[in-house]
Design a protein around this motif. Structure first.
Motif, PDB file in Angstrom:
ATOM      1  N   ARG A   1       0.835  -1.213   0.000  1.00  0.00           N
ATOM      2  CA  ARG A   1       0.000   0.000   0.000  1.00  0.00           C
ATOM      3  C   ARG A   1       0.869   1.262   0.000  1.00  0.00           C
ATOM      4  O   ARG A   1       0.549   2.242  -0.682  1.00  0.00           O
TER       5      ARG A   1
ATOM      6  N   GLU B   1       2.300   1.921  -3.425  1.00  0.00           N
ATOM      7  CA  GLU B   1       1.256   2.430  -4.318  1.00  0.00           C
ATOM      8  C   GLU B   1       1.013   3.912  -4.084  1.00  0.00           C
ATOM      9  O   GLU B   1       0.803   4.681  -5.034  1.00  0.00           O
ATOM     10  N   VAL B   2       1.046   4.333  -2.828  1.00  0.00           N
ATOM     11  CA  VAL B   2       0.870   5.754  -2.512  1.00  0.00           C
ATOM     12  C   VAL B   2       2.027   6.567  -3.083  1.00  0.00           C
ATOM     13  O   VAL B   2       1.823   7.643  -3.675  1.00  0.00           O
TER      14      VAL B   2
END
Length: 294
Positions: free
Chosen positions: A131, A134-135
């Motif tokens: 995650r 991805e950010v």
């Protein structure tokens, strides 16, 4: 930067299965990818020996010799301040190599570490790392560069820190994929059976299997680093005058396109050759570890 990552992902399966072929890498490149080998070799020679082989000073000005064409004294002519273009191109190559190293070190160290831990240990750590990367990928590189330069001031290091941060997800994704592929292999299970800790297994059994794919990623992201260094220097966010840079040379040449187009042409050809060579080299290494080159 992420558009080059699929080629790196494709290199992962061959990185483990074809370890014995690494000894013939130079022969493979000479036979199948001579252009890539030649361009990268020229880049390395210019980056390492540029300050010593430059025929003139890279920064000293001579307004009486401004905007001269090619001659025996100045093989590629002079710029608007009378500086030797060939010498400044060699200096720009050194700057491009520094940008390459900064980005690959930042992206490679942090991205490989995150991917190795996420793929090797799995669980909640894998989810968190996925995650977070991805950010990071969602932030535009140029926006991050502008923010960092605004806070810390324009310089090569500050600009390349932003590009290095943007490279972290590429290294993390590839290293995570290799770790997932290897963590249940027989030799890893054997190491566990002998009582090796998970961190030791990651370091001694899984990390060596990532070398091939990570070289591919480093080549592609390094090419992106050279491009971004030129772009940010063109905007005034990178290395500052009078130090030479591909981007600053193109910005200066832009004002004299109608008078001396050679300035823009030779600089554009030089930066294109560096970026093309690194991308072709990444493709060649990918072919080598994939086994497509046999």
């Amino acid at each position: 930067m992420s558009e080059n990552a699929p080629a790196a992902d494709a290199a992962m399966p061959g990185s483990v299965a074809r370890q014995p072929r690494r000894a013939s890498l130079l022969r493979f490149l000479m036979r199948r990818h001579p252009l890539a080998l030649g361009l990268v070799t020229l880049f390395l020679i210019a980056a390492i020996f540029g300050p010593w082989i430059a025929p003139h000073s890279m920064t000293d000005t001579d307004l009486g010799a401004a905007l001269q064409g090619s001659s025996a004294e100045h093989l590629l002519g002079t710029d608007p301040l009378g500086r030797d273009v060939l010498s400044r191109l060699l200096g720009s190559t050194v700057v491009a190599a520094e940008a390459f190293l900064i980005v690959v070190l930042i992206g490679g160290i942090f991205g490989t570490l995150l991917g190795l831990l996420a793929g090797g240990l799995g669980g909640i750590l894998d989810l968190v790392v996925s995650r977070v990367t991805e950010v990071v990928q969602g932030f535009p590189t140029v926006l991050v560069a502008i923010v960092i330069v605004a806070l810390l001031g324009p310089s090569l290091v500050n600009a390349m820190v932003a590009v290095g941060i943007a490279a972290i997800p590429d290294f993390a994704r590839v290293s995570r994929g290799v770790a997932i592929q290897l963590r249940d292999r027989e030799f890893v299970q054997a190491a566990r059976g002998l009582g090796a800790s998970e961190l030791r297994i990651l370091r001694t059994e899984i990390l060596p299997g990532m070398i091939g794919p990570l070289v591919v990623v480093a080549s592609f992201d390094g090419a992106q680093a050279v491009m971004w260094e030129a772009a940010l220097s063109f905007l005034g966010l990178g290395i500052q005058p009078p130090a030479p840079s591909f981007g600053s040379m193109l910005r200066e040449a832009q004002q004299y396109l109608s008078i001396q187009p050679q300035l823009a042409i030779v600089t554009g050809v030089a930066v294109t050759a560096v970026i093309l060579g690194l991308n072709l080299f990444g493709d060649a290494i990918s072919d080598y570890f994939d086994g497509d080159g046999r």
